[in-house]
Scaffold this active site. Structure first.
Site, short mmCIF file in Angstrom:
data_model
loop_
_atom_site.label_atom_id
_atom_site.label_comp_id
_atom_site.label_asym_id
_atom_site.label_seq_id
_atom_site.Cartn_x
_atom_site.Cartn_y
_atom_site.Cartn_z
N ARG A 78 35.51 17.26 61.17
CA ARG A 78 35.19 16.55 59.76
C ARG A 78 34.09 15.60 59.73
NH1 ARG A 78 38.68 12.82 58.74
NH2 ARG A 78 40.70 13.90 59.28
N TYR B 108 24.75 15.57 32.95
CA TYR B 108 25.22 16.85 33.33
C TYR B 108 26.87 16.81 32.83
CZ TYR B 108 27.35 20.41 36.42
OH TYR B 108 28.07 21.59 37.14
N ASP C 7 20.68 11.61 39.66
CA ASP C 7 20.79 13.25 40.16
C ASP C 7 19.41 13.96 40.11
OD1 ASP C 7 21.15 15.54 39.80
OD2 ASP C 7 23.34 15.48 38.98
N LYS D 215 21.51 24.34 44.05
CA LYS D 215 20.43 24.91 43.18
C LYS D 215 19.36 25.14 44.07
CE LYS D 215 23.40 24.22 39.62
NZ LYS D 215 23.62 22.65 39.13
C1 PLP Z 1 24.95 22.10 38.85
C2 PLP Z 1 24.68 20.56 38.65
C3 PLP Z 1 25.63 19.87 39.34
C4 PLP Z 1 26.78 20.18 39.99
O1 PLP Z 1 26.67 21.26 41.09
P1 PLP Z 1 27.77 22.28 41.60
O2 PLP Z 1 27.21 22.49 42.99
O3 PLP Z 1 27.73 23.10 40.73
O4 PLP Z 1 28.92 21.53 41.68
C5 PLP Z 1 25.25 18.55 39.46
N1 PLP Z 1 24.41 17.97 38.63
C6 PLP Z 1 23.35 18.78 37.92
C7 PLP Z 1 22.12 18.24 37.38
C8 PLP Z 1 23.51 20.05 37.92
O5 PLP Z 1 22.84 20.88 37.30
#
Ligand code: PLP
Length: 393
Positions: free
Chosen positions: A58, A111, A183, A208
Site C-alpha cells: 500500500r 467540476y 485541477d 482522462k
Molecule cells: C473527470 C474529472 C475529474 C474526476 O476524475 P474521475 O477519474 O472521473 O474521478 C476531476 N476533475 C475534472 C476536471 C474532471 O474532468
C-alpha cells in the site's frame, strides 16, 4: 529521480524519459508490474529499522514509484501521490490542507463532484466553502477570512470553460498563508505548468488524457516542498493506493500524451472554428478561440489546448440538441473524456452555479474531439445539423 534528465528538456522529451529509474527497470524500457501486499525483509532488525526501500504494497512499489517519479519530473513537484480516481485526487488534495473550522474558497465553475465534496463531506467536517466568480482575479483578496486555508481552482472550468488568473489568485493566497490547489486535467502539464504559476498542489484526473484510452480510473496529486509532507501523510493515513495494472496503463499512456494532445488540440480547433461559423451556434466555449472571454489569460499562461470544449446552440431546446447528438455516428454519448474517441453530451450548468448564475439562452453541448480524421467528424456534425433542420415543422 530518474537517470540523466537535464532540467531544461522539453516536456515531450521528458514524457518519454521521466520515471525510468535504472534501479527499478534494469535493462528494460518499462518498469515491472509489481502485484504486492507483503514485502519480505532479511531480518527483524532490517524490518524494525526499515532498511529496505519498500515496506508494504500500500505504501509504494516499483510500479507506483515509476509513475509518481515521472509526474514529479513533468510537474516539477517535490512529490506525487497516486489515487484510485480523479475525484479521489480532488478529495485527497483538499483533505491534505484543511481541518475542522477552516474556510475554503472554490471557483464557481468547478467540476460538479468536487463542488459536491465541498458541500457535503467538507461541510460535515466543519469546513465552510465560499464559491467565487472565475473572473475574480486579484480581487479574491476581499474573500479571505482568518480561517481561509485553501483556494481551489480549475481552468478552464468544467462544462463552461472559464479561465482564471492563476498567478494573481495564487499570489493572493500565498500572501495570506493559504494553499492554492489546481485541477489541471484539461491542459495537463504538457500545456500548463501549474506549480511554476504559483500553485502549491496540482492534480489531474489521469483517467482522462494521461491514460488516454478510456480504460483506467486514476488520479495524481503533486505538491511543492511546502505541501508535500501534508499530502503524503494524508494519502498514506487514508489508505489510498492504486492497483499496479492501472498504474502501468497510466504510465504507458503518459508516454504518448504530448503527441495525442497536439493532434486533439489541432482537430479540436478545426471543429470549434467550423462550429463557430454555423448559424445555429451562438458561441463556442473554448479559450483558444480569439472570441473567447478567457483568451488573453489562456494565451498568457497556457501553451496549448486539449480537445474538450462547449458549444452553445442559441435557438435550440434540449430536444433539438438531443436529436443532434443522437444522430452523430462518430461521437459516443458518455461521461469522461481524454480518450482516443470523440464524445458528445448535453451539459446543463444552470442548476449548480452559486456565485454567478448561468443565464445564457439555448442549450449547451460538450464535445470531446478524439483522434479520428477531423473531416469525418465535420461530415458527421453536418448530418446532425441536417437532422435537426429536417425535424423542424
Ligand atoms: C473527470 C474529472 C475529474 C474526476 O476524475 P474521475 O477519474 O472521473 O474521478 C476531476 N476533475 C475534472 C476536471 C474532471 O474532468
Amino acid at each position: 529521480m530518474s537517470d540523466s534528465n537535464p532540467k531544461d528538456m522539453k516536456t515531450a522529451t521528458a514524457l518519454v524519459r521521466a520515471g525510468r529509474e535504472k534501479s527499478i527497470t534494469g535493462q528494460f524500457v518499462n518498469p515491472p508490474v509489481v502485484h504486492a501486499s507483503t514485502v519480505l525483509f532479511d531480518s527483524v532488525d532490517n524490518m524494525m529499522h526499515r532498511r529496505e526501500r519498500y515496506a508494504y504494497g500500500r505504501r509504494g512499489t516499483p510500479t507506483s514509484d515509476a509513475l509518481a517519479g515521472a509526474m514529479n519530473e513533468i510537474e516539477g513537484s517535490a512529490g506525487t501521490v497516486l489515487c484510485p480516481s480523479g475525484l479521489s485526487a480532488v478529495s485527497t488534495a483538499l483533505l491534505s490542507c484543511l481541518s475542522a473550522g477552516d474556510h475554503l474558497l472554490m471557483v464557481d465553475c468547478v467540476y460538479g463532484p468536487a463542488r459536491n465534496f465541498a458541500k457535503h463531506i467538507l461541510k460535515r467536517l466543519g469546513i465552510e466553502t465560499t464559491f467565487f466568480p472565475p473572473d475574480i482575479g486579484a480581487d479574491i483578496g476581499s474573500l479571505f477570512t482568518e480561517r481561509t486555508r485553501a483556494v481551489y481552482l480549475e481552468a478552464p472550468g468544467s462544462l463552461t470553460f472559464e479561465m482564471q488568473d492563476v498567478p494573481a489568485i495564487a499570489a493572493a493566497a500565498r500572501a495570506r498563508g493559504a494553499a492554492t490547489i489546481f485541477d489541471n486535467t484539461w491542459a495537463t502539464p504538457v500545456f500548463f505548468k501549474a506549480l511554476a504559476a504559483g500553485v502549491d498542489i496540482t492534480l489531474m484526473a489521469a483517467t482522462k488524457y494521461v491514460s488516454g484510452h478510456s480504460d483506467v480510473m486514476l488520479g495524481t496529486v503533486s505538491a511543492n516542498e511546502a505541501y508535500w509532507p501534508k499530502l503524503i501523510d494524508t494519502h498514506g493515513t487514508m489508505g489510498l493506493c492504486v492497483g499496479p495494472d492501472d498504474i502501468y496503463l497510466g504510465l504507458r499512456g503518459l508516454r504518448t500524451m504530448a503527441i495525442r494532445l497536439e493532434r486533439q488540440m489541432k482537430s479540436g480547433l478545426t471543429v470549434a472554428n467550423w462550429l463557430a461559423a454555423r448559424p445555429e451556434v451562438t458561441r463556442v466555449l473554448h479559450p483558444a478561440l480569439e472570441s473567447d472571454p478567457g483568451h488573453a489569460l489562456w494565451k498568457r499562461d497556457m501553451s496549448g489546448a486539449s480537445g474538450l470544449f462547449g458549444v452553445l446552440f442559441g435557438g435550440w431546446d434540449q430536444k433539438d440538441a438531443a436529436l443532434f447528438i443522437d444522430t452523430l455516428k462518430l461521437f459516443g454519448i458518455g461521461a469522461s473524456w481524454g480518450g482516443f474517441e470523440s464524445l458528445a453530451i448535453l451539459a446543463n450548468p444552470g442548476h449548480t452555479r452559486e456565485a454567478v448564475p448561468w443565464t445564457e439562452e439555448g442549450t449547451l453541448v460538450r464535445l470531446h474531439i478524439g483522434l479520428e480524421d477531423p473531416s469525418d467528424l465535420l461530415a458527421d456534425l453536418e448530418a446532425g445539423f441536417a437532422a435537426v433542420t429536417a425535424a423542424r415543422p
